[in-house]
Enzyme design. Sequence first.
Site, PDB file in Angstrom:
ATOM      1  N   SER A 232       0.836  -1.197   0.000  1.00 34.91           N
ATOM      2  CA  SER A 232       0.000   0.000   0.000  1.00 34.91           C
ATOM      3  C   SER A 232       0.872   1.248   0.000  1.00 34.91           C
ATOM      4  O   SER A 232       2.091   1.171   0.142  1.00 34.91           O
ATOM      5  CB  SER A 232      -0.899   0.013   1.249  1.00 34.91           C
ATOM      6  OG  SER A 232      -1.683  -1.156   1.323  1.00 34.91           O
ATOM      7  N   SER A 270      -3.616  -3.260  -2.810  1.00 33.99           N
ATOM      8  CA  SER A 270      -2.929  -2.025  -2.447  1.00 33.99           C
ATOM      9  C   SER A 270      -3.904  -1.029  -1.843  1.00 33.99           C
ATOM     10  O   SER A 270      -4.901  -0.659  -2.463  1.00 33.99           O
ATOM     11  CB  SER A 270      -2.268  -1.403  -3.690  1.00 33.99           C
ATOM     12  OG  SER A 270      -1.543  -0.248  -3.341  1.00 33.99           O
ATOM     13  N   ASP A 272      -4.423   2.568  -1.253  1.00 36.62           N
ATOM     14  CA  ASP A 272      -3.878   3.847  -1.725  1.00 36.62           C
ATOM     15  C   ASP A 272      -4.730   4.955  -1.128  1.00 36.62           C
ATOM     16  O   ASP A 272      -5.838   5.234  -1.598  1.00 36.62           O
ATOM     17  CB  ASP A 272      -3.917   3.896  -3.252  1.00 36.62           C
ATOM     18  CG  ASP A 272      -3.257   2.665  -3.872  1.00 36.62           C
ATOM     19  OD1 ASP A 272      -2.044   2.499  -3.673  1.00 36.62           O
ATOM     20  OD2 ASP A 272      -3.955   1.880  -4.531  1.00 36.62           O
TER      21      ASP A 272
END
Length: 343
Positions: A232, A270, A272
């Site tokens: 991340s 991920s 974000d």
Amino acid sequence: MPESGHRIRTGELPHGRRNSIADVSGVTVGHATVDRGDVHTGVTVVVPCEGPVIARRPVAAAHVLNGFGKTCGLVQVGELGCIETPIALTNTLCVGRVADGLVTNALREASSAGLPLPSTINPVVGETNDGRVSDIRARAVGESDVLAAIDSASADFARGSVGAGRGTVCFGLKGGIGSSSRLAGIGEKSYALGVLVQSNFGRMTDLVLGGKPVGSRIAEELAAPEAPERGSIMVVVATDAPLSSRQLGRVIRRATVGLVRCGSYMGHGSGDVFIGFTTANSMGSPVGSDGCLELRCLPEDRLDPLFRACAEATEEAVLDSLLAAEPMRGLDGTLYRSLGEFL
């Protein structure tokens, strides 16, 4: 921990004197790093102003690009458009422990300033998973580390494998804490915008540097096996431009451009997440005789330089994190190299 001697300049806007988020006046950063046995982790705090943050409450915004993350406090930031504590970054399983430390800090700051002790506090915490390098299940970051990071916060701070970036991995290389800034001219004024990242995302073969796909060459040189995109990134944006919370949301969403320029496609796993604040507007400002707060904001058609500033500073902050990070071995013996070794 020393900073890297390397910097990669990106974009066309000038950067501030420090080329960091601390080019926004009043913003400081502190770290506490935890290194013992198989634990290599920590906490990084971005302090937005002097004095009790809960009294000033800088105007803020948050944006979730891909929500595979375990943040704390973003719901209230979205609802009320301000922050009440420093912004802390840590590892995934320590979010609750770090949030508790921010609450303790808010109470001690209010007490020291002679303010009424608050009965509600919204701690803001972001995270990435550093389990490839650190024993994340040890939950080794606690209240004392949070307070130490806040107490040590400075405009001149270390970057790389320090604090919340101690155990992170980015594009198959050693990730960490990175920062950059830009100066955006709007009319006759120049505004500072700074970015700090906790980088822990991307595949090696996807890495782009200055528009050139260098990741494939590095992977070939290392004979690195193809690996899925993991991890991340947390992006913290600060500016001294007078913006509303809604406008700030527009600006911080341009961090996406910076990540794409680095080669990210924001994979399934991920998280974000972007958090931003402005030092120019405060929800803790005195209420006027008409019962209203006095907040200022730029016209919408003047925001383009700030959009560009956010994109450029995010890209360079990610690259800064890779260059400043020192090589480290993961728990399985994998050596995560520094990008600086290949330049």
